[in-house]
Structure formats: structure tokens, C-alpha cells
Design an enzyme around this catalytic site. Sequence first.
Site, PDB file in Angstrom:
ATOM      1  N   HIS A 104       0.849  -1.206   0.000  1.00  0.00           N
ATOM      2  CA  HIS A 104       0.000   0.000   0.000  1.00  0.00           C
ATOM      3  C   HIS A 104       0.877   1.244   0.000  1.00  0.00           C
ATOM      4  O   HIS A 104       1.327   1.711   1.049  1.00  0.00           O
ATOM      5  CB  HIS A 104      -0.936  -0.003   1.215  1.00  0.00           C
ATOM      6  CG  HIS A 104      -1.992   1.064   1.159  1.00  0.00           C
ATOM      7  ND1 HIS A 104      -3.330   0.809   1.393  1.00  0.00           N
ATOM      8  CD2 HIS A 104      -1.917   2.394   0.903  1.00  0.00           C
ATOM      9  CE1 HIS A 104      -4.019   1.938   1.275  1.00  0.00           C
ATOM     10  NE2 HIS A 104      -3.182   2.910   0.985  1.00  0.00           N
TER      11      HIS A 104
ATOM     12  N   HIS B 268       1.635   5.198  -2.202  1.00  0.00           N
ATOM     13  CA  HIS B 268       1.208   6.209  -3.172  1.00  0.00           C
ATOM     14  C   HIS B 268       2.470   6.941  -3.621  1.00  0.00           C
ATOM     15  O   HIS B 268       2.818   7.994  -3.097  1.00  0.00           O
ATOM     16  CB  HIS B 268       0.219   7.191  -2.539  1.00  0.00           C
ATOM     17  CG  HIS B 268      -1.004   6.520  -1.988  1.00  0.00           C
ATOM     18  ND1 HIS B 268      -2.072   6.192  -2.787  1.00  0.00           N
ATOM     19  CD2 HIS B 268      -1.315   6.090  -0.749  1.00  0.00           C
ATOM     20  CE1 HIS B 268      -3.006   5.590  -2.046  1.00  0.00           C
ATOM     21  NE2 HIS B 268      -2.565   5.512  -0.811  1.00  0.00           N
TER      22      HIS B 268
ATOM     23  N   LYS C 157      -8.791  -0.720  -6.793  1.00  0.00           N
ATOM     24  CA  LYS C 157      -8.888  -0.171  -5.430  1.00  0.00           C
ATOM     25  C   LYS C 157     -10.201   0.583  -5.333  1.00  0.00           C
ATOM     26  O   LYS C 157     -10.570   1.317  -6.252  1.00  0.00           O
ATOM     27  CB  LYS C 157      -7.707   0.784  -5.202  1.00  0.00           C
ATOM     28  CG  LYS C 157      -7.901   1.826  -4.095  1.00  0.00           C
ATOM     29  CD  LYS C 157      -7.425   1.334  -2.745  1.00  0.00           C
ATOM     30  CE  LYS C 157      -7.643   2.357  -1.635  1.00  0.00           C
ATOM     31  NZ  LYS C 157      -6.725   3.478  -1.664  1.00  0.00           N
TER      32      LYS C 157
ATOM     33  N   HIS D  10     -10.369  -0.012   0.591  1.00  0.00           N
ATOM     34  CA  HIS D  10     -10.104   0.921   1.687  1.00  0.00           C
ATOM     35  C   HIS D  10     -11.287   0.817   2.639  1.00  0.00           C
ATOM     36  O   HIS D  10     -12.419   1.087   2.237  1.00  0.00           O
ATOM     37  CB  HIS D  10      -9.965   2.334   1.097  1.00  0.00           C
ATOM     38  CG  HIS D  10     -10.188   3.440   2.081  1.00  0.00           C
ATOM     39  ND1 HIS D  10      -9.164   4.213   2.577  1.00  0.00           N
ATOM     40  CD2 HIS D  10     -11.331   3.909   2.654  1.00  0.00           C
ATOM     41  CE1 HIS D  10      -9.663   5.107   3.415  1.00  0.00           C
ATOM     42  NE2 HIS D  10     -10.975   4.955   3.480  1.00  0.00           N
TER      43      HIS D  10
ATOM     44  N   HIS E 166      -6.226  -0.588   5.783  1.00  0.00           N
ATOM     45  CA  HIS E 166      -6.423   0.137   7.061  1.00  0.00           C
ATOM     46  C   HIS E 166      -7.079  -0.754   8.124  1.00  0.00           C
ATOM     47  O   HIS E 166      -6.463  -1.079   9.105  1.00  0.00           O
ATOM     48  CB  HIS E 166      -7.204   1.445   6.883  1.00  0.00           C
ATOM     49  CG  HIS E 166      -6.699   2.294   5.760  1.00  0.00           C
ATOM     50  ND1 HIS E 166      -5.450   2.881   5.793  1.00  0.00           N
ATOM     51  CD2 HIS E 166      -7.242   2.629   4.563  1.00  0.00           C
ATOM     52  CE1 HIS E 166      -5.260   3.547   4.662  1.00  0.00           C
ATOM     53  NE2 HIS E 166      -6.323   3.409   3.891  1.00  0.00           N
TER      54      HIS E 166
ATOM     55  N   ASP F  97       1.001   2.881   3.415  1.00  0.00           N
ATOM     56  CA  ASP F  97       0.428   4.176   2.991  1.00  0.00           C
ATOM     57  C   ASP F  97       1.527   5.245   2.820  1.00  0.00           C
ATOM     58  O   ASP F  97       1.268   6.440   3.014  1.00  0.00           O
ATOM     59  CB  ASP F  97      -0.648   4.678   3.969  1.00  0.00           C
ATOM     60  CG  ASP F  97      -1.838   5.320   3.242  1.00  0.00           C
ATOM     61  OD1 ASP F  97      -1.781   5.449   1.993  1.00  0.00           O
ATOM     62  OD2 ASP F  97      -2.812   5.701   3.911  1.00  0.00           O
TER      63      ASP F  97
END
Length: 433
Positions: free
Chosen positions: A91, A93, A212, A253, A273, A345
Amino acid sequence: MKFSHWIVVLFCLSALQLIAQDSAPKPKTVAIKAAHLVDVRAGRVLDQQVVLVTSDRIEKVGPAGEVEVPSGATVVDLGASTLLPGLIDCHVHLTSDPENSGLKSLGISIPREALTGAKNARLTLLAGFTTVRNVGATGYSDVALRDSINAGEIPGPRMLVSGPALGSTGGHCDENRLAPEFNHREEGVADGATAITVKTREVIKYGADVIKFCASGGVFSKGDLPGTEQYSPAEMSALVTEARRQGRKVAAHAHGTQAIIDASNAGVNSIEHGSLIDDEGVRVMKEHGTYLVADIYNDDFILSRGKEYGFADETIQKERMVGQRQRDGYRKAAQVGVKMAFGTDAGVYPHGWNARQFAIEVKYGLSPLQAVQSATTNAADLLGWSDRVGTIETGKFADLIAVEGNPLSEITTLEQVKFVMKGGQIFKNELAK
Ligand SMILES: [Zn+2]
């Protein structure tokens, strides 16, 4: 030309081809020697190992006394260090940076995001993460980044990418900070089963490897709550059905209790999460074999540095609500044996710090070996890439890292990766003699 002349010409051409093949240089073998090697599948440390790498693959691995190093091979002696398979973060970005959070993010163009991604791809690779799953990016900047790395234009990890995350109007994956007259909606927004099916087809059309979507509210969005569900079970089911039909896995998510349960029941492959997971959520995830990808390091960063990085007050308040509960839920899920895959994340906090999460995983219920497996064998399984990454075994990509010390007794050694090889190419070596 007569038929017999054609035969002669063809004969000469195939003879030339044979000569050319014979004189083509054979791919060079690299022999990597290290005092220790973590066999992540068996969960043990082996001593004095040699890994033979030819082209981009692992050809052989075994004890120094048994593996014959071919003459002409390049020997890379990593001394007293410990070899592991390249790490995997499920995960990230890469096209986002914490410096560009808050209102500033509205002024960042898609081309700028792609360039930010190139910078972060390199940082991530040098930190020992040779594979990542990028879950959510605008303008297909993640697809461009993946393709550029695969073409050998820029250094970076292997990437599985989602393109824009799907979500409901006004939900976490929409943009809620602009007045109505701007008439802006995020490109992944789709409501209702039919529109969601079409949107799933669209992101696959433009290059998504994985789908996603936002099953619940989030921390970085305006005006929603992490606990609320944002797609109905029927909408989630339509998305998963279409993704599966096209051979794509699904990452949901989901902070909220009900969203976790409904997404797992809909057949998603991972819950991202999982902050407000309850006993029922743990039970359902265990039953379906759904992976938990919990970003349990970044709470420290958001609460201590968020303000300085320009995060909205609303974001920091929400993080206070979910951060500790997420860690407690993680411990509960670990105790029951829910499958765990490593995902941080990164982008919410600086890229390259990914390995800081290992210590938190160990603090909240995993053994050091389980934490390493979360970022190797388990992560490879979640990605559907167990045939190519996640272990040091014959036939796998030559994605290797080395650290000083034993990560199974001191997990934080993974924060100081000294050697990185991806696909047989060395990108970092601070151990060279
Ligand atoms: Zn994320």
C-alpha cells in the site's frame, strides 16, 4: 528464381543464424556470497550461502561448499551481512508526498505527480522495497510510472497499480474541498452497480493491474467519517464480480466496522487500514482468507508531524479517533491468525521510511519472522506474484537485499538496508569490500 535456388538461400540463412547464435555472449552469472540468508518460507537463518544470478533470475541457491561458482562469474561478497528477498509494500502512493498534502494538493498537476513518483520510486527501491502495490493515483500517473520503470528508463520497484480509486460521490475517494461551481469530481467516482461495473472496465482499459475502491470514509478526506460505509454490499459485489471476470484482484479501503465485514463478504482480496475492526470483522476476514493491510506506523507521523506538513485539522482529529484503535484491532487480528500483508500508505509520510512499520507490527502482535513474511511471502501471495517474488529460490526474480545483523532477532535492522539488487541489477551496495 528456381525452387532449388530458394533451397540453397534458405540453407545459407539458417547456417548464418546458427553461427550468430553460437557467437552471442552468454548472460553473465553473478555469485552473491553472504554469511547469512533468511529462508523466509521455512523461517530460519542459513549460514554461508551463495546465490547464483543469471540475467534477471535466481539460478541456484545453497551452501557455499555445495554450490559451484562457474568460472568467469562475478563474485559479490557481502561479508558478514544477512541476505533476504527484496521487500514488498502492498500500500503505497508513490506519486504523492506529505509536503503536498492539505490545500496545497489542489495545485499539484498530474505531470508533476508523475515526476514526484519517479523521485519516490528510487527512494523506495533504495530502502529495499523491490516490489510495491500502488493503490490510488490521479491521471494514471501510476501506470506511466510503472511502464517507465519496466522500460528501464528510471530506477524503481516492480509496480502493481490501480489507477484512480473507485468510490461514491462525496466519499473518501472523491474531492470534497471545492465549491459546486467548480463542478469537479474525482475520476474514479461511480455510483450504483452498473456505473461501477463500467468504471471497473475503464480503469482496466487504461492499465490497472488491481482495483482499489473506498468502502468507507477516510482520514484525509473532507466532511466524511472513517466509520461510515460508502458503498452498499450490492455495489461492492458488482465491482468484485467485474474485477474477477477480468482477472484483477481487489483492495478495499475500509476503516469502518460494517464496511470491513461487507467488503470481506463481497470477496475482496484485502482490507486496507481496517482501523475499526471488531470481533465479527476478524471472524469474517479469517473465514474468507481476506488479507489485512494495516498502515500501523503512520499514526506516529500524522500525530507528531502532521501540522507541520500542513495536514487539515480534521485529518489530525480523525487520526486521533482511529490510530490507537487500529493498532489494537491489528493485535486482535494477529492473535486470531488473520492473514497479514505489509502496507504502509507511504506518501502520507516520506517515502523510503517504509521499514519503520516492522517494529510496530512486532509491538502489536507479530513475531519478527511473521513481520518479515508480511512483506515477503504473504505480500507476494496477496499480489498473485508468488511465482516471481517473495523468496530467494531458483527461478524467482533476482530481487535481493542485505542488512547487517539478524532481522529475526532485531527487526529494526531492516530500516538500514545496505545492498539492493532488483532483477539481477545492483542498485545499492554499501558492503562492497
Ligand atoms: Zn492509501
